[in-house]
Design an enzyme around this catalytic site. Structure first.
Site, PDB file in Angstrom:
ATOM      1  N   LYS A  65     -76.306  94.431  39.190  1.00  0.00           N
ATOM      2  CA  LYS A  65     -77.734  94.677  39.464  1.00  0.00           C
ATOM      3  C   LYS A  65     -78.100  96.157  39.580  1.00  0.00           C
ATOM      4  CE  LYS A  65     -79.229  91.510  38.864  1.00  0.00           C
ATOM      5  NZ  LYS A  65     -79.093  90.948  37.482  1.00  0.00           N
ATOM      6  N   SER A  66     -77.318  96.982  38.890  1.00  0.00           N
ATOM      7  CA  SER A  66     -77.558  98.429  38.943  1.00  0.00           C
ATOM      8  C   SER A  66     -78.184  98.981  37.659  1.00  0.00           C
ATOM      9  CB  SER A  66     -76.233  99.161  39.171  1.00  0.00           C
ATOM     10  OG  SER A  66     -75.637  98.740  40.355  1.00  0.00           O
ATOM     11  N   THR A  68     -77.058  97.516  34.412  1.00  0.00           N
ATOM     12  CA  THR A  68     -76.049  97.244  33.377  1.00  0.00           C
ATOM     13  C   THR A  68     -76.686  96.877  32.035  1.00  0.00           C
ATOM     14  OG1 THR A  68     -75.002  96.058  35.217  1.00  0.00           O
ATOM     15  CG2 THR A  68     -73.858  96.003  33.083  1.00  0.00           C
ATOM     16  N   THR A  69     -77.645  95.964  32.091  1.00  0.00           N
ATOM     17  CA  THR A  69     -78.269  95.453  30.867  1.00  0.00           C
ATOM     18  C   THR A  69     -78.925  96.601  30.093  1.00  0.00           C
ATOM     19  OG1 THR A  69     -78.836  93.560  32.263  1.00  0.00           O
ATOM     20  CG2 THR A  69     -79.804  93.602  30.052  1.00  0.00           C
ATOM     21  N   TRP A  70     -79.584  97.462  30.826  1.00  0.00           N
ATOM     22  CA  TRP A  70     -80.288  98.610  30.226  1.00  0.00           C
ATOM     23  C   TRP A  70     -79.284  99.568  29.582  1.00  0.00           C
ATOM     24  CZ3 TRP A  70     -83.492 102.602  33.575  1.00  0.00           C
ATOM     25  CH2 TRP A  70     -84.329 103.340  32.723  1.00  0.00           C
ATOM     26  N   HIS A 124     -67.688  94.869  35.383  1.00  0.00           N
ATOM     27  CA  HIS A 124     -68.054  95.090  36.789  1.00  0.00           C
ATOM     28  C   HIS A 124     -66.789  95.345  37.617  1.00  0.00           C
ATOM     29  CE1 HIS A 124     -72.215  94.168  36.295  1.00  0.00           C
ATOM     30  NE2 HIS A 124     -72.105  92.864  36.205  1.00  0.00           N
ATOM     31  N   TYR A 212     -79.348 104.861  38.016  1.00  0.00           N
ATOM     32  CA  TYR A 212     -80.511 104.133  37.496  1.00  0.00           C
ATOM     33  C   TYR A 212     -81.781 104.977  37.700  1.00  0.00           C
ATOM     34  CZ  TYR A 212     -83.839 100.185  37.105  1.00  0.00           C
ATOM     35  OH  TYR A 212     -84.870  99.342  36.744  1.00  0.00           O
ATOM     36  N   ARG A 278     -86.413  91.598  35.920  1.00  0.00           N
ATOM     37  CA  ARG A 278     -87.295  91.206  37.013  1.00  0.00           C
ATOM     38  C   ARG A 278     -88.454  92.198  37.066  1.00  0.00           C
ATOM     39  NH1 ARG A 278     -87.797  91.767  42.855  1.00  0.00           N
ATOM     40  NH2 ARG A 278     -86.587  93.676  42.606  1.00  0.00           N
ATOM     41  N   LYS A 279     -88.310  93.294  37.841  1.00  0.00           N
ATOM     42  CA  LYS A 279     -89.405  94.274  37.938  1.00  0.00           C
ATOM     43  C   LYS A 279     -89.058  95.604  37.283  1.00  0.00           C
ATOM     44  CE  LYS A 279     -91.770  92.753  42.113  1.00  0.00           C
ATOM     45  NZ  LYS A 279     -92.146  93.152  43.479  1.00  0.00           N
TER      46      LYS A 279
HETATM   47  P1  A3P Z   1     -84.815  94.504  39.439  1.00  0.00           P
HETATM   48  O1  A3P Z   1     -84.246  93.210  39.932  1.00  0.00           O
HETATM   49  O2  A3P Z   1     -85.007  95.502  40.538  1.00  0.00           O
HETATM   50  O3  A3P Z   1     -86.040  94.332  38.620  1.00  0.00           O
HETATM   51  P2  A3P Z   1     -78.256  94.489  35.820  1.00  0.00           P
HETATM   52  O4  A3P Z   1     -78.635  94.740  34.399  1.00  0.00           O
HETATM   53  O5  A3P Z   1     -77.131  95.366  36.287  1.00  0.00           O
HETATM   54  O6  A3P Z   1     -78.080  93.066  36.100  1.00  0.00           O
HETATM   55  O7  A3P Z   1     -79.479  95.014  36.696  1.00  0.00           O
HETATM   56  C1  A3P Z   1     -80.679  94.305  36.710  1.00  0.00           C
HETATM   57  C2  A3P Z   1     -81.788  95.225  37.157  1.00  0.00           C
HETATM   58  O8  A3P Z   1     -82.134  96.118  36.096  1.00  0.00           O
HETATM   59  C3  A3P Z   1     -83.052  94.417  37.456  1.00  0.00           C
HETATM   60  O9  A3P Z   1     -83.750  95.158  38.468  1.00  0.00           O
HETATM   61  C4  A3P Z   1     -83.752  94.453  36.119  1.00  0.00           C
HETATM   62  O10 A3P Z   1     -85.126  94.156  36.184  1.00  0.00           O
HETATM   63  C5  A3P Z   1     -83.485  95.896  35.687  1.00  0.00           C
HETATM   64  N1  A3P Z   1     -83.566  96.080  34.221  1.00  0.00           N
HETATM   65  C6  A3P Z   1     -83.154  95.255  33.242  1.00  0.00           C
HETATM   66  N2  A3P Z   1     -83.411  95.776  32.041  1.00  0.00           N
HETATM   67  C7  A3P Z   1     -84.005  96.971  32.253  1.00  0.00           C
HETATM   68  C8  A3P Z   1     -84.523  97.989  31.380  1.00  0.00           C
HETATM   69  N3  A3P Z   1     -84.481  97.856  30.066  1.00  0.00           N
HETATM   70  N4  A3P Z   1     -85.064  99.081  31.949  1.00  0.00           N
HETATM   71  C9  A3P Z   1     -85.111  99.217  33.303  1.00  0.00           C
HETATM   72  N5  A3P Z   1     -84.652  98.300  34.177  1.00  0.00           N
HETATM   73  C10 A3P Z   1     -84.087  97.182  33.654  1.00  0.00           C
END
Ligand code: A3P
Length: 317
Positions: A65-66, A68-70, A124, A212, A278-279
């Protein structure tokens, strides 16, 4: 037969480890000094014994949740930019976790390992438990971390959405207590961050440490920094042609969240892609934290990171 015996031995070993309730799975085990669901214990064992890293490999590492996806999306777009046009890009039809699979899920039936080089993987796993094959070769690691306040809220919300149906929901107070005791998948969060942070200081050419918040505040600078670190710097011509901006736009929260694959697609047939978005904001935690939670976590961050040189700018509620 030998395989069955080995599995039985591993199961017995797992059951002998300290155990706590998980956030989304019934049990977390304290394995190699981090809290781990049994499925990942198996994955880490396989990784440590079998994975053959290549010098050209790129590992996107993070605490859950830091961001990763981005970062996976950004890294994939950077290193593959010569192969795909931005209008016909794999990121438009695949979730970043499909394109950049987690090494700890190597044994999962639906994981497709990259066949072209450089191979991009996610993980992770804390730094000390990565396979020696990864840490000792010339592969590159990019690590993303996030302020522990937003990470907590993001994790609490996410794990609640994807938890086993048999599990009761954790209240925010219960989850917060566990988080402060380090009990969360791949936690404690402080040792996870510090493992990669310290390595990035000792071996700056091996580990690039990113936040992030820095990506949110100056994504252009960070994308160029990542490209340079990975050995794929943008040429002046590319910069002039807006290649950096087009990668930033493709990987942006708004773009990715709106894609059909990320609205209705699934990962491993069980995880809904939409939960990864999410946000995507800094500071959402202020909408959830009580003053006593803020005080407790602020003190913890200060204590746990004290003397390391790692810090976060936290805006207070
Ligand atoms: P929030 O829950 O605060 O919205 P991970 O990818 O490590 O699982 O982290 C998920 C967090 O990154 C979530 O934060 C998600 O909304 C946010 N996120 C996912 N894709 C993103 C992007 N392209 N740009 C910025 N934040 C992103």
């Amino acid at each position: 037969m030998a395989e069955e015996r080995q599995m039985k031995k591993e199961d017995e070993l797992t059951l002998s480890l300290p155990r706590e309730r998980g956030w989304r799975v019934p049990d977390l085990y304290l394995f190699q000094q981090f809290w781990c669901p049994s499925i990942f214990i198996k994955g880490v064992n396989i990784l440590q014994k079998q994975f053959e890293a290549k010098d050209s490999d790129i590992i996107v590492a993070s605490f859950p949740k830091s961001g990763t996806t981005w970062l996976k999306a950004i890294a994939f777009a950077i290193v593959n930019r010569q192969y795909f046009s931005i209008h016909n890009h794999p990121l438009l039809t695949s979730n970043p976790h499909q394109l950049v699979p987690f090494v700890e899920l190597m044994h999962f039936p639906d994981t497709h390992f990259p066949t072209t080089e450089p191979r991009l993987f996610g993980t992770h796993i804390p730094f000390p438990s990565l396979s020696e094959s990864i840490t000792e070769c010339d592969s590159k690691i990019i690590y993303i971390c996030r302020n522990p306040f937003d990470t907590f809220i993001s994790a609490w919300d996410y794990f609640d959405k994807i938890k086993d149906h048999s599990l009761s929901a954790l209240t925010m107070d219960e989850a917060f207590e566990m988080y402060c005791n380090g009990i969360i998948e791949f936690g404690p969060w402080w040792s996870h961050m510090l493992g990669y942070w310290n390595e990035s200081i000792v071996r700056p050419n091996k580990v690039l440490f990113l936040k992030y918040e820095d990506l949110k505040e100056n994504v252009n600078f960070c994308v160029k920094r990542v490209a340079e670190f990975l050995g794929f710097p943008f040429t002046q011509e590319e910069e002039g042609n807006g290649v950096v901006e087009s990668i930033i736009k493709l990987c942006s929260f708004e773009k990715m969240k709106g894609l059909e694959v990320n609205k209705s697609g699934m990962l491993f047939k069980v995880l809904e892609n939409k939960h990864f978005f999410r946000k995507g904001e800094i500071g959402d935690w202020v909408n959830y934290f009580s003053p006593s939670m803020t005080e407790k976590l602020s003190k913890m961050v200060e204590e746990k990171l004290s003397g390391s040189g790692l810090s976060f700018e936290i805006m207070h509620s």
